[in-house]
Design an enzyme around this catalytic site. Structure first.
Site, PDB file in Angstrom:
ATOM      1  N   TYR A 173       0.838  -1.203   0.000  1.00 37.24           N
ATOM      2  CA  TYR A 173       0.000   0.000   0.000  1.00 37.24           C
ATOM      3  C   TYR A 173       0.875   1.256   0.000  1.00 37.24           C
ATOM      4  CZ  TYR A 173      -3.848  -3.240   0.755  1.00 37.24           C
ATOM      5  OH  TYR A 173      -4.751  -4.262   0.605  1.00 37.24           O
ATOM      6  N   ARG A 221       2.420  -0.633  11.244  1.00 38.06           N
ATOM      7  CA  ARG A 221       2.642  -1.938  10.602  1.00 38.06           C
ATOM      8  C   ARG A 221       3.633  -1.746   9.468  1.00 38.06           C
ATOM      9  NH1 ARG A 221      -1.376  -6.961   8.850  1.00 38.06           N
ATOM     10  NH2 ARG A 221      -0.250  -8.230  10.348  1.00 38.06           N
TER      11      ARG A 221
END
Length: 333
Positions: A173, A221
């Protein structure tokens, strides 16, 4: 006493055991990403009994431009807050802590999903994970706008009553695209070496802290390795992890980069990314979460006692069996 059921207290976030339900996309939202009855029922079932100390809600888009898929949860405007409050309340009622993961998909989406918004990325390079459309390279002003989107989303998460927030920079992402040299070929201050490629991360962290205050837990993350030639390596991530700690990250949640949430060619190992978490733990003092392929309570216990991580995330096993956590805690207790 089992290490898995020991408490963890990193000052901002006290946890009654070391078990985490990691973010897993359900596509159960409705409309433009609103919390649905089905989503509430799902997290009610997973958190019931409070056996899981920490539940990290699936990635939620911070702007329609960054929507990864239809059915994805939204934190993109203030109208989402009331539904998110219901979600946080259900998890708290059941005895677990709740973190919300916020994300921008970048080039890992398409105009059909975003409603016509241009596909964007750090550079005009097709995402090797999604193989979607060629993205438009972000201008500096557009980067600033995305940082503001993260900041606004973080404020909504806090207003909804969650216990903390997780910034998503894994699985190909947008922030992970900036981090990887395979997708970031920029020649300005947002590209180049590791410190350049994490400049946007550090600016997002700073903006999020401004929005939520110094006492609200912030997790990140990190896709700590691409496992691809020319991609990110564990040495890159040791540098990045230390910078994230300095910037104020409270917990690092380690996963894969452009390789996704598994390690290519690795089959059957409990804790795919244990090599990464162990290496990162050598350079930081904040807690580190290990997720990936953990299906057995004894394996989770061994990963903790051997120093591979401070917390373990069990995803698919608990997705299949909502009683997995109860059985694990009772078997090790």
């Amino acid at each position: 006493m089992s290490y898995l059921i020991k408490t963890l207290d990193n000052c901002k976030l006290s946890l009654k055991n070391r078990l985490v339900f990691p973010p897993m996309a359900t596509s159960k939202s409705e409309g433009n990403g609103e919390v649905s009855k089905e989503l509430l029922q799902y997290y009610d079932e997973k958190s019931r009994g409070g056996y899981i100390s920490l539940i990290i809600i699936e990635h939620s888009f911070i702007t329609p431009q960054g929507r990864a898929s239809k059915g994805q949860l939204s934190v993109a405007d203030d109208s989402t807050v009331e539904g998110l409050k219901k979600l946080a309340d259900i998890i708290h009622k059941n005895g677990s802590k709740a973190i919300m993961q916020i994300n921008h998909a970048g080039s890992a989406t398409n105009t059909d999903v975003t409603g016509g918004y241009a596909n964007v990325g750090p550079s005009s390079i097709v995402n090797p994970r999604s193989k979607s459309e060629v993205p438009k390279e972000l201008r500096k002003q557009e980067i600033k706008e995305i940082i503001q989107n993260f900041k606004d989303a973080a404020k909504r998460v806090k207003d909804a009553g969650f216990d903390g927030i997780e910034i998503h920079s894994a699985h190909g992402y947008l922030l992970n695209q900036f981090y990887s040299p395979l997708t970031n070929k920029r020649n300005d201050e947002y590209g180049g070496d590791v410190l350049g490629r994490i400049k946007i991360h550090l600016e997002v962290i700073e903006a999020v802290k401004e929005a939520v205050g110094g006492d609200f837990p912030i997790l990140l993350r990190l896709g700590a390795c691409d496992y691809m030639e020319g991609g990110t390596t564990i040495e890159d991530s040791k540098i990045a992890a230390l910078e994230f700690q300095k910037a104020g990250i409270d917990i690092l949640d380690i996963s894969g980069g452009l390789c996704g949430y598994t390690v290519p060619g690795l089959v059957g190992q409990q804790g795919y990314f244990s090599e990464l978490t162990q290496s990162i733990k050598e350079v930081v003092s904040i807690p580190v979460i290990l997720t990936g392929g953990i299906t057995e309570a004894n394996a989770a216990e061994k990963l903790l006692t051997s120093g591979k991580a401070d917390l373990v995330g069990v995803g698919r096993a608990m997705f299949r069996d909502s009683m997995w956590a109860k059985k694990a805690i009772e078997s090790l207790g």
